[in-house]
Design an enzyme around this catalytic site. Structure first.
Site, mmCIF file in Angstrom:
data_model
loop_
_atom_site.group_PDB
_atom_site.id
_atom_site.type_symbol
_atom_site.label_atom_id
_atom_site.label_comp_id
_atom_site.label_asym_id
_atom_site.label_seq_id
_atom_site.Cartn_x
_atom_site.Cartn_y
_atom_site.Cartn_z
ATOM 1 N N ILE A 147 0.905 -1.156 0.000
ATOM 2 C CA ILE A 147 0.000 0.000 0.000
ATOM 3 C C ILE A 147 0.947 1.209 0.000
ATOM 4 C CG2 ILE A 147 -0.226 -0.202 2.536
ATOM 5 C CD1 ILE A 147 -2.872 1.241 2.411
ATOM 6 N N SER A 148 0.727 2.147 -0.906
ATOM 7 C CA SER A 148 1.672 3.261 -1.067
ATOM 8 C C SER A 148 1.671 4.172 0.154
ATOM 9 C CB SER A 148 1.312 4.075 -2.315
ATOM 10 O OG SER A 148 1.308 3.241 -3.449
#
Ligand code: SAM
Length: 204
Positions: A51-52
């Site tokens: 997940i960025s």
């Protein structure tokens, strides 16, 4: 998170800021990473994917320049977090993930949060989602050597496509506006993403 990592940097778009305040990021990571969910870095979501970083999500959303009536295609659903931020801002979000387990887990979270304007598909996102095209904006959240041709074809005239473009070790976030048959590109800043695989991405 929003005060120290988003507003204190260069994100000024109030709508993006409000979306980042609203979406509960800890629900998109595993229980043992919940405490870390609002920190200033990406996190693993399993199967080698991430997940960025919150700031990167805010930047990509701002660069895409979403507006209320837009229909956006996202390639790389991952946890479903970016799709949920977009769903706060636009009419419809279409998102494609190639790893089935991640897609199912993302679907549970976004349905649990009540988003009915997120439409999900499992498959090779480099081929796009022809049935619902054309799109006002397309966001690729994995590293790609170039903008995949089917995605460019499925972008509206005047629409914007954003992707980390480069090799597997480093990329440049690149924004392009489609005008007629041409893409007018702008290179923004360096970044590092997991690779986009598939027919028009990296070969696995
Ligand atoms: N946007 C995600 C989020 O909010 O959690 C993070 C995306 S993660 C950095 C990149 C994702 O792209 C991974 O989940 C990976 O499986 C997916 N991916 C890579 N190649 C793909 C393809 N051809 N089609 C669809 N998804 C792909």
């Amino acid at each position: 998170m929003v005060e120290t990592q988003i507003i204190s940097r260069d994100i000024e778009d109030k709508k993006v800021i409000n979306a980042m305040k609203k979406v509960p990021r800890h629900l998109f990571v595993a229980k043992d990473l919940e405490e870390d969910a609002y920190n200033d870095h990406p996190l693993p979501i399993g199967l080698g994917q991430t997940i960025s970083q919150p700031y990167m999500v805010a930047q990509m959303t701002s660069v895409l320049g979403t507006c209320g009536s837009s229909r956006i295609l996202e390639i790389g659903t991952g946890s479903g977090y970016q799709a949920s931020i977009l769903a706060e801002l636009v009419a419809e979000v279409f998102t494609i993930e190639c790893i089935e387990t991640l897609a199912h887990s993302a679907e549970r979270v976004v349905r649990g949060l009540g988003y009915e304007n997120i439409f999900m598909k499992i498959g090779d996102g480099t081929l796009g989602w022809q049935e619902h095209s054309t799109y006002d904006g397309i966001l690729i959240t994995a590293a790609t050597p170039f903008f995949p041709l089917p995605l460019v074809e499925q972008l509206k005239d005047g629409g914007i496509i954003v992707a980390p473009i480069g090799d597997k070790s480093i990329q440049t976030l690149t924004k392009a506006r489609k005008i007629g048959n041409k893409l007018h590109q702008e290179q923004l800043f360096d970044c590092v993403f997991v690779p986009l695989v598939g027919r028009y991405g990296w070969r696995e």
